[in-house]
Design a protein around this motif. Structure first.
Motif, PDB file in Angstrom:
ATOM      1  N   ILE A   4       6.706 -14.911  12.919  1.00 49.61           N
ATOM      2  CA  ILE A   4       7.474 -15.672  13.902  1.00 49.61           C
ATOM      3  C   ILE A   4       7.604 -17.103  13.393  1.00 49.61           C
ATOM      4  CG2 ILE A   4       7.500 -16.513  16.310  1.00 49.61           C
ATOM      5  CD1 ILE A   4       7.726 -13.475  16.146  1.00 49.61           C
ATOM      6  N   THR A   5       8.710 -17.752  13.733  1.00 48.60           N
ATOM      7  CA  THR A   5       8.909 -19.160  13.402  1.00 48.60           C
ATOM      8  C   THR A   5       9.630 -19.818  14.562  1.00 48.60           C
ATOM      9  OG1 THR A   5       9.625 -20.696  11.692  1.00 48.60           O
ATOM     10  CG2 THR A   5      11.112 -18.860  12.188  1.00 48.60           C
ATOM     11  N   ARG A   6      10.028 -21.052  14.367  1.00 48.67           N
ATOM     12  CA  ARG A   6      10.818 -21.749  15.392  1.00 48.67           C
ATOM     13  C   ARG A   6      12.227 -22.002  14.849  1.00 48.67           C
ATOM     14  NH1 ARG A   6       7.622 -22.712  19.539  1.00 48.67           N
ATOM     15  NH2 ARG A   6       5.481 -23.353  19.198  1.00 48.67           N
ATOM     16  N   ASP A   7      13.198 -21.959  15.767  1.00 54.11           N
ATOM     17  CA  ASP A   7      14.543 -22.344  15.377  1.00 54.11           C
ATOM     18  C   ASP A   7      14.694 -23.849  15.587  1.00 54.11           C
ATOM     19  OD1 ASP A   7      15.017 -22.759  18.115  1.00 54.11           O
ATOM     20  OD2 ASP A   7      16.248 -20.964  18.345  1.00 54.11           O
ATOM     21  N   SER A   8      15.874 -24.380  15.381  1.00 49.97           N
ATOM     22  CA  SER A   8      16.069 -25.834  15.450  1.00 49.97           C
ATOM     23  C   SER A   8      15.839 -26.407  16.843  1.00 49.97           C
ATOM     24  CB  SER A   8      17.474 -26.204  14.966  1.00 49.97           C
ATOM     25  OG  SER A   8      18.445 -25.565  15.770  1.00 49.97           O
ATOM     26  N   ARG A   9      15.830 -25.559  17.869  1.00 47.10           N
ATOM     27  CA  ARG A   9      15.539 -26.028  19.232  1.00 47.10           C
ATOM     28  C   ARG A   9      14.067 -25.915  19.567  1.00 47.10           C
ATOM     29  NH1 ARG A   9      18.952 -21.861  22.158  1.00 47.10           N
ATOM     30  NH2 ARG A   9      17.917 -20.743  20.498  1.00 47.10           N
ATOM     31  N   GLY A  10      13.284 -25.328  18.651  1.00 47.01           N
ATOM     32  CA  GLY A  10      11.854 -25.156  18.886  1.00 47.01           C
ATOM     33  C   GLY A  10      11.495 -23.839  19.540  1.00 47.01           C
ATOM     34  N   VAL A  11      12.473 -22.949  19.682  1.00 45.20           N
ATOM     35  CA  VAL A  11      12.250 -21.657  20.316  1.00 45.20           C
ATOM     36  C   VAL A  11      11.678 -20.675  19.287  1.00 45.20           C
ATOM     37  CG1 VAL A  11      13.392 -19.716  21.487  1.00 45.20           C
ATOM     38  CG2 VAL A  11      14.119 -22.076  21.955  1.00 45.20           C
ATOM     39  N   ALA A  12      10.624 -19.972  19.666  1.00 44.25           N
ATOM     40  CA  ALA A  12      10.020 -18.985  18.767  1.00 44.25           C
ATOM     41  C   ALA A  12      10.996 -17.840  18.525  1.00 44.25           C
ATOM     42  CB  ALA A  12       8.716 -18.457  19.361  1.00 44.25           C
ATOM     43  N   THR A  13      11.098 -17.430  17.259  1.00 45.16           N
ATOM     44  CA  THR A  13      12.018 -16.361  16.874  1.00 45.16           C
ATOM     45  C   THR A  13      11.452 -15.589  15.688  1.00 45.16           C
ATOM     46  OG1 THR A  13      14.344 -15.879  16.378  1.00 45.16           O
ATOM     47  CG2 THR A  13      13.396 -17.812  15.311  1.00 45.16           C
ATOM     48  N   PHE A  14      11.901 -14.358  15.521  1.00 45.13           N
ATOM     49  CA  PHE A  14      11.460 -13.529  14.396  1.00 45.13           C
ATOM     50  C   PHE A  14      11.869 -14.199  13.080  1.00 45.13           C
ATOM     51  CE2 PHE A  14      12.245  -9.947  11.456  1.00 45.13           C
ATOM     52  CZ  PHE A  14      10.944  -9.476  11.377  1.00 45.13           C
ATOM     53  N   ASP A  15      10.943 -14.263  12.127  1.00 43.45           N
ATOM     54  CA  ASP A  15      11.181 -14.971  10.863  1.00 43.45           C
ATOM     55  C   ASP A  15      11.702 -14.022   9.785  1.00 43.45           C
ATOM     56  OD1 ASP A  15      11.285 -16.815   8.854  1.00 43.45           O
ATOM     57  OD2 ASP A  15       9.189 -17.400   8.985  1.00 43.45           O
ATOM     58  N   LEU A  16      12.957 -13.629   9.931  1.00 43.75           N
ATOM     59  CA  LEU A  16      13.593 -12.736   8.960  1.00 43.75           C
ATOM     60  C   LEU A  16      13.586 -13.316   7.544  1.00 43.75           C
ATOM     61  CD1 LEU A  16      15.051 -10.093   8.391  1.00 43.75           C
ATOM     62  CD2 LEU A  16      17.188 -11.226   9.025  1.00 43.75           C
ATOM     63  N   PRO A  17      13.842 -14.635   7.356  1.00 45.70           N
ATOM     64  CA  PRO A  17      13.802 -15.177   5.993  1.00 45.70           C
ATOM     65  C   PRO A  17      12.435 -15.017   5.310  1.00 45.70           C
ATOM     66  CG  PRO A  17      14.993 -16.681   7.413  1.00 45.70           C
ATOM     67  CD  PRO A  17      14.371 -15.641   8.313  1.00 45.70           C
ATOM     68  N   ALA A  18      11.351 -15.078   6.070  1.00 50.37           N
ATOM     69  CA  ALA A  18      10.022 -14.891   5.466  1.00 50.37           C
ATOM     70  C   ALA A  18       9.865 -13.474   4.928  1.00 50.37           C
ATOM     71  CB  ALA A  18       8.920 -15.211   6.476  1.00 50.37           C
ATOM     72  N   LEU A  19      10.317 -12.487   5.709  1.00 52.67           N
ATOM     73  CA  LEU A  19      10.238 -11.102   5.238  1.00 52.67           C
ATOM     74  C   LEU A  19      11.189 -10.864   4.079  1.00 52.67           C
ATOM     75  CD1 LEU A  19       9.907  -9.062   8.544  1.00 52.67           C
ATOM     76  CD2 LEU A  19       8.144  -9.643   6.894  1.00 52.67           C
ATOM     77  N   ALA A  20      12.391 -11.432   4.165  1.00 52.87           N
ATOM     78  CA  ALA A  20      13.346 -11.294   3.064  1.00 52.87           C
ATOM     79  C   ALA A  20      12.768 -11.886   1.784  1.00 52.87           C
ATOM     80  CB  ALA A  20      14.673 -11.975   3.423  1.00 52.87           C
ATOM     81  N   GLY A  21      12.071 -13.006   1.907  1.00 55.39           N
ATOM     82  CA  GLY A  21      11.445 -13.628   0.746  1.00 55.39           C
ATOM     83  C   GLY A  21      10.360 -12.759   0.141  1.00 55.39           C
ATOM     84  N   ALA A  22       9.488 -12.229   1.000  1.00 53.00           N
ATOM     85  CA  ALA A  22       8.389 -11.387   0.506  1.00 53.00           C
ATOM     86  C   ALA A  22       8.914 -10.136  -0.197  1.00 53.00           C
ATOM     87  CB  ALA A  22       7.461 -11.005   1.657  1.00 53.00           C
ATOM     88  N   TYR A  23       9.846  -9.440   0.451  1.00 47.61           N
ATOM     89  CA  TYR A  23      10.360  -8.203  -0.137  1.00 47.61           C
ATOM     90  C   TYR A  23      11.357  -8.469  -1.266  1.00 47.61           C
ATOM     91  CZ  TYR A  23       7.790  -5.697   3.368  1.00 47.61           C
ATOM     92  OH  TYR A  23       6.764  -5.206   4.119  1.00 47.61           O
ATOM     93  N   GLY A  24      12.189  -9.492  -1.103  1.00 47.37           N
ATOM     94  CA  GLY A  24      13.123  -9.843  -2.178  1.00 47.37           C
ATOM     95  C   GLY A  24      12.400 -10.287  -3.432  1.00 47.37           C
ATOM     96  N   GLY A  25      11.380 -11.123  -3.258  1.00 44.96           N
ATOM     97  CA  GLY A  25      10.573 -11.554  -4.402  1.00 44.96           C
ATOM     98  C   GLY A  25       9.887 -10.379  -5.075  1.00 44.96           C
ATOM     99  N   GLY A  26       9.353  -9.467  -4.256  1.00 46.80           N
ATOM    100  CA  GLY A  26       8.699  -8.275  -4.802  1.00 46.80           C
ATOM    101  C   GLY A  26       9.650  -7.408  -5.596  1.00 46.80           C
ATOM    102  N   MET A  27      10.868  -7.240  -5.079  1.00 48.26           N
ATOM    103  CA  MET A  27      11.847  -6.387  -5.764  1.00 48.26           C
ATOM    104  C   MET A  27      12.369  -7.034  -7.043  1.00 48.26           C
ATOM    105  SD  MET A  27      13.982  -4.875  -2.579  1.00 48.26           S
ATOM    106  CE  MET A  27      13.139  -4.058  -1.231  1.00 48.26           C
TER     107      MET A  27
END
Length: 166
Positions: A109-132
């Motif tokens: 989870i992360t925060r968007d520009s308003r400070g609202v908690a949201t699912f952190d898709l870029p973090a998962l994309a980074g982990a799996y993209g880097g792995g691939m």
């Protein structure tokens, strides 16, 4: 940034760049994590085709640095594009279970520009993209998709573990 009572302050455009450079290249912690990952790969003989002496450690070290740099680039770039915050929100809590729960939550989870908690898709994309992507410089028997997903799973666990000791 804190999960506690302090008011959330979003990153500016230059703040995204500053965070990227610091986290991907200029963080001493990054180099310790790279060396620890390379040492673990050396001990487990992964991949077994690579020499297990000094040259093998150097190759594992370069491989881990490449993987983590690709991971950070995907994560930070995706976060900037979506206006998500790539910074880890440190825990003001105490106790192993609370800290562990916090590290797991704020790795997904992360925060968007308003400070609202949201699912952190870029973090998962980074982990799996880097792995691939990193599987392309491994011996030919490694497959970018299947072995990359396995590496991505390991990176998620690694990220949570690193945040527990931050």
């Amino acid at each position: 940034v804190s999960a506690g009572s302090r008011q959330y302050v979003p990153l500016t455009n230059s703040g995204y760049w500053d965070h990227y450079w610091k986290s991907a290249y200029f963080s001493p912690t990054r180099y310790w994590l790279v060396a620890a990952s390379a040492a673990a790969a050396q001990v487990t003989h992964d991949p077994p085709e690579w020499d297990h002496g000094v040259s093998g450690f150097a190759r594992n070290n370069a491989s881990q640095f490449g993987l983590m740099t690709i991971q950070a680039t995907i994560h930070e770039g995706g976060a900037a594009a979506l206006h998500y915050d790539p910074r880890y929100i440190h825990c003001e809590c105490s106790g192993l279970w609370r800290r562990t729960g916090h590290a797991i939550k704020w790795s997904l989870i992360t925060r968007d520009s308003r400070g609202v908690a949201t699912f952190d898709l870029p973090a998962l994309a980074g982990a799996y993209g880097g792995g691939m992507v990193s599987r392309y410089w491994f011996p030919s028997r490694y497959r970018p998709i299947s072995d990359g997903v396995r590496e991505g799973n390991q990176q998620i666990v690694f990220i949570v573990g690193a945040r527990l000791i931050e």
